[in-house]
Design an enzyme around this catalytic site. Structure first.
Site, PDB file in Angstrom:
ATOM      1  N   LEU A  51     -21.121  18.732 -32.168  1.00 11.22           N
ATOM      2  CA  LEU A  51     -20.904  17.588 -31.277  1.00 11.22           C
ATOM      3  C   LEU A  51     -19.651  17.845 -30.448  1.00 11.22           C
ATOM      4  O   LEU A  51     -18.643  18.332 -30.973  1.00 11.22           O
ATOM      5  CB  LEU A  51     -20.726  16.297 -32.081  1.00 11.22           C
ATOM      6  CG  LEU A  51     -21.982  15.587 -32.579  1.00 11.22           C
ATOM      7  CD1 LEU A  51     -21.597  14.438 -33.500  1.00 11.22           C
ATOM      8  CD2 LEU A  51     -22.823  15.064 -31.416  1.00 11.22           C
ATOM      9  N   ASP A  52     -19.699  17.497 -29.164  1.00  7.02           N
ATOM     10  CA  ASP A  52     -18.520  17.633 -28.316  1.00  7.02           C
ATOM     11  C   ASP A  52     -17.387  16.760 -28.855  1.00  7.02           C
ATOM     12  O   ASP A  52     -17.638  15.735 -29.498  1.00  7.02           O
ATOM     13  CB  ASP A  52     -18.841  17.209 -26.880  1.00  7.02           C
ATOM     14  CG  ASP A  52     -19.816  18.156 -26.195  1.00  7.02           C
ATOM     15  OD1 ASP A  52     -19.849  19.342 -26.566  1.00  7.02           O
ATOM     16  OD2 ASP A  52     -20.540  17.698 -25.289  1.00  7.02           O
TER      17      ASP A  52
END
Length: 270
Positions: A51-52
């Site tokens: 996930l960013d």
């Protein structure tokens, strides 16, 4: 309590990754708890699907023999919710970089949004962001992005989007001083701090710009940031993500996930 034997046999821990944490930091938090509780120096641990940093939500942390299932978990369908800002773009398609261009947006309506998102369902070709971990000739794309080399490009790839729904639309605040040729600067917005920054206390969003909330059900390898960029282009405007949350991976739901600081309690609860 989870026993050492159960741990080594393999467990999958659903973690709710906080905003501004990297996926690596979330895994390290779990790793530290396991080391302290079980006295292990070496053990297998990993996660299924990065996930960013500005994204939140479900991150599957796998321990022991469960690490063998990471490829299968990454292949699972995903569900995301979030918010797009319309009428502007950023280089990385989210709030990790400031706005670089403004575009006309007065023509955008809820009806137009609902019409355009239909273009992005089914099997579509998508170009991943340059600010991503996609590899180009053995090197991560974000490494090329930092050099700003225009000769380096990413090839489009097919991805599956099963549904793309606009769940809310807000036209934005009226600002009499704002025009396309003379936009209100981000610096001036930062100084005033009188604007309601919808779901984004960490970044500055020009409040005159419209925003759209969404829910997306997609297959593996789909970049939601790229969907935002492409939707902006389809609207003859621009768009970027201001928030993103992963709600589901395969059969796992964020509703069943733990915060990283709940890891100690998690291992004691069984």
């Amino acid at each position: 309590m989870i026993t050492l034997e159960q741990l080594q046999a393999g467990i999958v821990i659903p973690v709710d990754k906080p905003r501004q944490w990297t996926s690596f930091q979330a895994v390290n938090k779990i790793k530290a708890v396991v080391r302290n509780r079980y006295g292990l120096k070496k053990f297998k641990i990993g996660h299924a699907g990065t996930l960013d940093p500005l994204a939140t939500g479900l991150l599957l942390v796998c321990i022991g023999k469960a690490t063998k299932s990471i490829p299968q978990l990454q292949d699972g369908d995903k569900v995301y919710t979030g918010t797009m800002v319309l009428g502007a773009t950023t280089p990385c398609f989210d709030l990790e970089r400031p706005v670089d261009h403004y575009y006309p947006y007065e023509h955008i309506t809820r009806e137009l949004l609902d019409e355009k998102v239909r273009r992005f369902t089914g099997t579509i070709l998508q170009v991943p962001p340059m600010f991503s971990a996609v590899k180009i000739d053995g090197q991560r794309a974000y490494e090329y992005a930092r050099t700003d080399d225009p000769s380096v490009t990413i090839q489009p790839k097919p991805v599956n989007v099963y549904s793309f729904e606009i769940t809310d639309y807000r036209p934005g605040e009226k600002n009499e001083l704002e025009t396309i040729d003379n936009p209100v600067s981000l610096e001036s917005l930062e100084k005033t701090k009188t604007h309601n920054l919808y779901k984004n206390p960490l970044g500055v969003i020009p409040p005159h710009l419209p925003q759209a909330d969404f829910r997306i059900h997609c297959g593996k390898g789909t970049y939601i940031r790229s969907l935002a960029r492409d939707l902006g282009e389809a609207l003859d405007s621009g768009a970027f993500l201001s928030s993103l949350r992963r709600e589901q991976v395969g059969t796992y739901s964020v509703a069943d996930a733990i915060a990283p600081d709940q890891a100690e309690t998690y291992f004691s609860a069984f």
